[in-house]
Enzyme design. Structure first.
Site, PDB file in Angstrom:
ATOM      1  CG  HIS A 197      36.252  40.874  26.140  1.00 12.79           C
ATOM      2  ND1 HIS A 197      35.357  41.920  26.097  1.00 12.79           N
ATOM      3  CD2 HIS A 197      36.317  40.376  24.881  1.00 12.79           C
ATOM      4  CE1 HIS A 197      34.878  42.037  24.850  1.00 12.79           C
ATOM      5  NE2 HIS A 197      35.467  41.112  24.094  1.00 12.79           N
ATOM      6  CB  SER A 319      56.744  45.038  51.526  1.00 19.59           C
ATOM      7  OG  SER A 319      56.084  45.268  52.754  1.00 19.59           O
TER       8      SER A 319
END
Ligand code: ARG
Length: 492
Positions: A197, A319
């Site tokens: 999970h 970036s």
């Protein structure tokens, strides 16, 4: 005045006079003329309206460049068979056969060098090859289509292409599996929190994490071999889907091309086009699902919040605005490619699901999806193998992630070893979680000695499995290349 306004005006008294004006002023307008009648283009199989030709040909002149060498092989097998067919007069003498095969070998070489040209008037590689043969050999070229159709021709070329691509992809899968095994071996006992999970769950290791994906690829390769076996029968001779009234030898052509056997039923040979592609792309889709989960793990575990792994700088891009960024674009795009594969797998299945029996032109549209599927998955496999080769674990970060809760189950099982029933031990630990003591994760990893667990990984077995697959791939490849050599160059 837009078309929509014209429709609103319809029925109003102004409309009729407006329409007449428009008709007179625009009668010579090219687009209206185009709609009425466009020019015709001369093709090998007759004149075709140019717009219809362009629409129906689609991207074939480009996509089919990848099929030229395979179609040359299929054509060589067909001509060889025709030259041995017992009919009087023979369709080809053995000298004529040799001349055609020589020219086919030539065309294949030109295509491999990226110099073969398929025009729109050719429609596809099949008619481009026939045109070229006719230009070079005259009548011999005009006779080559005896006893076959483009339908069995393209199916055969596609199966030859698929066999080759599947072997290539399988090899690349195993190269990646090998890189993952190597990484596992190198960091076999390095602790890494195991998650369920996505929550910290139990102590685990980098060895378990990395070889998990190697084993996934070893499983996926079963599907790839199944796709290979599926593609490994020969549709040639089924012609348009219903055979021909000539004593053709389908077993011979199948053998010449190194296929396991001919597809028996001629109509099924036709119908299996699209299905064969669907099987191959489904297998590739499974490979990409494995790769995508690996990519996702890498995106998460290389993020600064985790920092378990360092993706090599050269595999990251920056970036345009944020100077600090090194982004895991390669992994993100592998995730994206797997989404495309799911789409293409569904796309091909949708295309064939309700097609009438026999050839339908819809099939042509599966070609682009098939080729892109191979292209995208193979590129992903290759780049991922290089990335794994350069991947670095960060031991401090991996160890720092071990909170005491990670050992809760181990503690419960310790109590079981002292004689307590498991459910009681479970509750005792659950009720006293804040009393859990941190355990050395190395000790925890060393304690799980059973098959496949942290200290029970048989990495040598996985390595051997990869080597055996690589051997099988090599053997299949050399069997095929022997058949092809013998067919194209009888002196070899
Ligand atoms: N380019 C075509 C295809 O990919 C070849 C077969 C054309 N056959 C036909 N009956 N129009 O399907």
């Amino acid at each position: 005045m837009s078309a929509r306004n014209i429709r609103i005006l319809k029925g109003s008294p102004v409309y009729q006079s407006f329409f007449l004006i428009k008709l007179h002023s625009k009668i010579s307008n090219k687009s209206i003329c185009d709609m009425k009648k466009s020019s015709e283009t001369k093709t090998v199989v007759g004149d075709v309206d140019s717009d219809v030709l362009s629409f129906t040909v689609g991207k074939d002149p480009v996509l089919d460049l990848k099929l030229v060498e395979w179609d040359c092989l299929g054509s060589a097998a067909h001509v060889t068979m025709l030259s041995r067919m017992k009919v009087e007069p023979p369709i080809f003498t053995s000298e004529e056969r040799d001349a055609i095969v020589k020219e086919l070998a030539n065309i294949a070489e030109v295509a491999r060098a990226g110099k073969f040209v398929i025009t729109e008037a050719d429609q596809d590689c099949h008619l481009a090859i026939e045109r070229t043969l006719t230009e070079k050999l005259g009548d011999l070229g005009r006779r080559i289509h005896t006893g076959r159709s483009r339908n069995d021709q393209v199916s055969t070329a596609l199966r030859l292409y698929m066999r080759d691509q599947l072997l290539g992809a399988m090899e690349e899968m195993m190269v990646l599996a090998r890189a993952l095994n190597r990484f596992a071996k190198k960091h076999e006992m390095l602790p890494m929190v195991g998650r369920t999970h996505f929550q910290p769950a139990m102590p685990s290791t980098v060895g378990v994490w990395s070889s998990c994906y190697a084993e996934a690829l070893l499983d996926d390769i079963f599907l790839m071999w199944a796709a290979y076996d599926f593609a490994d029968s020969c549709p040639l001779g089924s012609a348009a889907s219903y055979g021909v009234p000539l004593p053709i030898d389908r077993i011979l052509t199948s053998k010449l091309l190194g296929f396991r056997e001919p597809v028996h039923n001629v109509m099924y040979a036709g119908n299996s086009r699209g299905k064969t592609e669907s099987v191959a792309v489904s297998a590739l889709c499974q490979v990409m699902l494995s790769l995508s989960r690996l990519a996702e793990d890498l995106v998460i575990f290389s993020a600064p919040e985790f920092g378990y792994f360092k993706i090599p700088r050269e595999f990251c891009t920056g970036s345009s605005i944020m100077p600090q960024k090194y982004n895991p674009d390669v992994c993100e795009l592998i995730r994206a490619k797997s989404a495309r594969l799911i789409g293409m797998s569904a796309g091909i299945a949708s295309l064939i699901k309700a097609m009438a029996g026999g050839y339908n032109r819809d099939l042509q549209d599966s070609k682009e999806m098939l080729m892109e599927s191979f292209d995208a998955s193979r590129k992903s496999l290759r780049i991922m193998a290089r990335l794994i080769d350069g991947l670095k674990p960060v031991p401090d970060k991996l160890r720092a992630a071990f909170s005491p809760e990670v050992f809760a189950t181990d503690r419960a099982l310790e109590l079981v070893a002292g004689g307590m029933p498991f459910r009681d031990a479970y509750h005792q630990v659950r009720d006293n979680l804040d009393e859990l003591k941190a355990v050395d994760p190395d000790d925890a990893a060393a304690a799980k000695t059973h098959l496949g667990a942290t200290a029970g990984l048989d990495l040598a077995m996985l390595r051997e499995a990869v080597n055996m697959e690589l051997k099988d791939i090599k053997a299949a490849r050399s069997g095929l290349s022997k058949s092809y050599k013998k067919l194209m160059d009888p002196l070899a």
